[in-house]
Design an enzyme around this catalytic site. Structure first.
Site, PDB file in Angstrom:
ATOM      1  N   GLU A 109       0.808  -1.221   0.000  1.00 48.60           N
ATOM      2  CA  GLU A 109       0.000   0.000   0.000  1.00 48.60           C
ATOM      3  C   GLU A 109       0.841   1.271   0.000  1.00 48.60           C
ATOM      4  O   GLU A 109       1.794   1.406   0.768  1.00 48.60           O
ATOM      5  CB  GLU A 109      -0.932   0.017   1.216  1.00 48.60           C
ATOM      6  CG  GLU A 109      -1.902   1.196   1.231  1.00 48.60           C
ATOM      7  CD  GLU A 109      -2.967   1.069   2.299  1.00 48.60           C
ATOM      8  OE1 GLU A 109      -3.931   1.861   2.276  1.00 48.60           O
ATOM      9  OE2 GLU A 109      -2.858   0.180   3.165  1.00 48.60           O
ATOM     10  N   LYS A 140      -8.636  -1.114   0.856  1.00 48.12           N
ATOM     11  CA  LYS A 140      -9.691  -1.662   1.718  1.00 48.12           C
ATOM     12  C   LYS A 140     -10.414  -2.716   0.904  1.00 48.12           C
ATOM     13  O   LYS A 140     -11.018  -2.412  -0.126  1.00 48.12           O
ATOM     14  CB  LYS A 140     -10.668  -0.562   2.178  1.00 48.12           C
ATOM     15  CG  LYS A 140     -10.234   0.106   3.454  1.00 48.12           C
ATOM     16  CD  LYS A 140     -10.382  -0.808   4.638  1.00 48.12           C
ATOM     17  CE  LYS A 140      -9.582  -0.341   5.848  1.00 48.12           C
ATOM     18  NZ  LYS A 140      -8.195  -0.824   5.856  1.00 48.12           N
TER      19      LYS A 140
END
Length: 435
Positions: free
Chosen positions: A238, A254
């Site tokens: 990420e 997410k």
């Protein structure tokens, strides 16, 4: 000064250079940082393959009354523009808002650490390396070529590492139900709840451990940091925030699902993630949060969602990744852009400040470096930082290893499924430690 040098076997040379750097800095109890993209493709590009060696200058973050770490780093960079590399720990939130951290930690890593390195070595894609530094480059190259990396990468016989979790499945699921009560009460509408795994008497070879994790879980924002006898060994998928000229990019993750054992199962699971209302809702909540974070630094009207609910495959999992970009206002510094988005919304929840308050009440471990950001700043003031997840923290002196995982809890979260998601995210590091 930057010098381009041809290399016959660049991948082998890369690991040899890292092993040399660790050995060199071991004598001075020094600093090494290695960023590694594993030749993966990623929207807006992954980390560069870049090695930072030594500490020409260590930024001091103490005795600066009333100035937070981000502005301290900005001043150090402004005084002497150069490459800066290091990390921001999650608990810097306490400098930015009226927050606190009640849990203790055994790792004793500073909340923030940055250096101007002696050497910066870029591993390019055309069988060359680019070396920057003020020392003798020929001597540097000869030292790397002469170094025997086999010993550094070998793993001696050791006692098995026993990994434990700080909370039981029952305690975890009770906390999830408590978070859902806060959601019903209107305190938050999403909260990222994390748990710590740890191992005592862990006799690890840090470089061999990193290489094993890298092979098992090759990620676009991988990192290896040596800070004295402490190590940060990461396989992050990420990005927190990137600045290139006046363009800012953040890419919250997410939504997670495991990879399949067959092509048909893999496609089925990917489709399941794409169409999951729960995962899409979680992702959208954080996209709204990071849009708001970027708007604090952006030219009015420039914040845009470049990609919503993108599905990207990694070796262990599929992830749902969205990309949000903006144009930095001329009146806002690069450091304030970082400051006003920190910590990453995907690691807190929304609303952000209330979520961080509840995180400190509900979690039983201090996050420290975990949930923070690792990366670099260029002499021109561009930067790229990851989110510190899927990351092992290791204290070689104490022989103590720790890593944390978490998931986003929303109103429709199932406690048992959230526990299984945490185990999935922990699996790569656990397998490396326990194998």
């Amino acid at each position: 000064m930057a010098v381009c040098v041809p290399i016959e076997n660049p991948l082998i040379w890369r690991w040899q250079a890292l092993a040399w750097a660790i050995s060199r800095e071991a004598h001075s109890n020094g600093f090494v940082a290695f960023l590694n993209n594993n030749e993966t493709t990623y929207p807006n590009g992954p980390f560069p393959n870049r090695l930072f060696v030594g500490s020409k200058r260590v930024v001091s973050f103490s005795n600066v009354a009333g100035i937070d770490a981000f502005r301290t780093l900005e001043k150090a960079h402004r005084d002497e523009p150069s490459f800066m590399v290091g990390y921001f720990g999650y608990d810097l939130k306490n400098q930015l808002e009226v927050l606190s951290s009640r849990n203790s930690t055994r790792l004793e890593l500073p909340d923030v650490y940055f250096v101007e390195p002696e050497w910066v070595i870029d591993f390019t894609t055309d069988n060359t390396v680019v070396v920057r530094g003020a020392g003798n480059i020929d001597q540097l190259l000869k030292g790397i070529a002469a170094h025997d990396s086999a010993q550094a990468l070998s793993t001696p016989k050791k006692t098995p590492v026993s990994v434990q979790c700080r909370v039981t499945p029952t305690e975890y699921q009770a906390a999830v139900r408590q978070i859902k009560e806060h959601i019903v009460a209107g305190d938050v509408y999403e909260l990222n709840y994390c748990i710590e795994f740890f191992a005592d008497q862990a006799q690890l070879n840090p470089l061999a451990t990193y290489q094993a994790l890298n092979e098992r879980s090759p990620m676009p924002f991988s990192n290896f940091i040596k800070l004295g006898d402490k190590y940060i060994i990461g396989a992050s998928p990420e990005r927190f925030l990137k600045k290139e000229a006046s363009r800012l990019v953040t890419q919250p993750i997410k939504g997670t699902i495991r990879r399949g054992q067959t092509p048909d199962e893999d496609a089925l699971l990917r489709n399941q993630l794409i169409n999951s209302e729960k995962e899409r809702a979680e992702n959208l909540m954080i996209v709204d949060l990071v849009r708001n974070d970027l708007a604090r630094s952006a030219v009015t009207g420039s914040v845009r969602v470049d990609e919503l609910f993108g599905i990207y495959g990694f070796r262990q999992v599929y992830q749902m990744i969205s990309t949000v970009s903006a144009t930095l206002r001329d009146s806002v510094s690069w450091a304030d852009a970082l400051r006003q988005a920190f910590p990453m919304g995907s690691m807190t929840g929304a609303p952000k400040i209330r979520a961080m308050q509840l995180i400190d009440e509900l979690e039983v471990s201090r996050r420290g470096v975990y949930s923070g950001a690792i990366g670099f700043v260029t002499p021109e003031g561009d930067f790229d930082f990851n989110v510190v997840i899927r990351t092992l923290l290791y204290d070689a002196r104490q022989q103590y290893a720790s890593f944390s995982v978490g998931s986003a809890i929303t109103y429709d979260a199932d406690p048992a499924q959230e526990w299984e998601e945490c185990l999935l995210k922990a699996s790569a590091i656990r397998q490396v430690l326990e194998s």
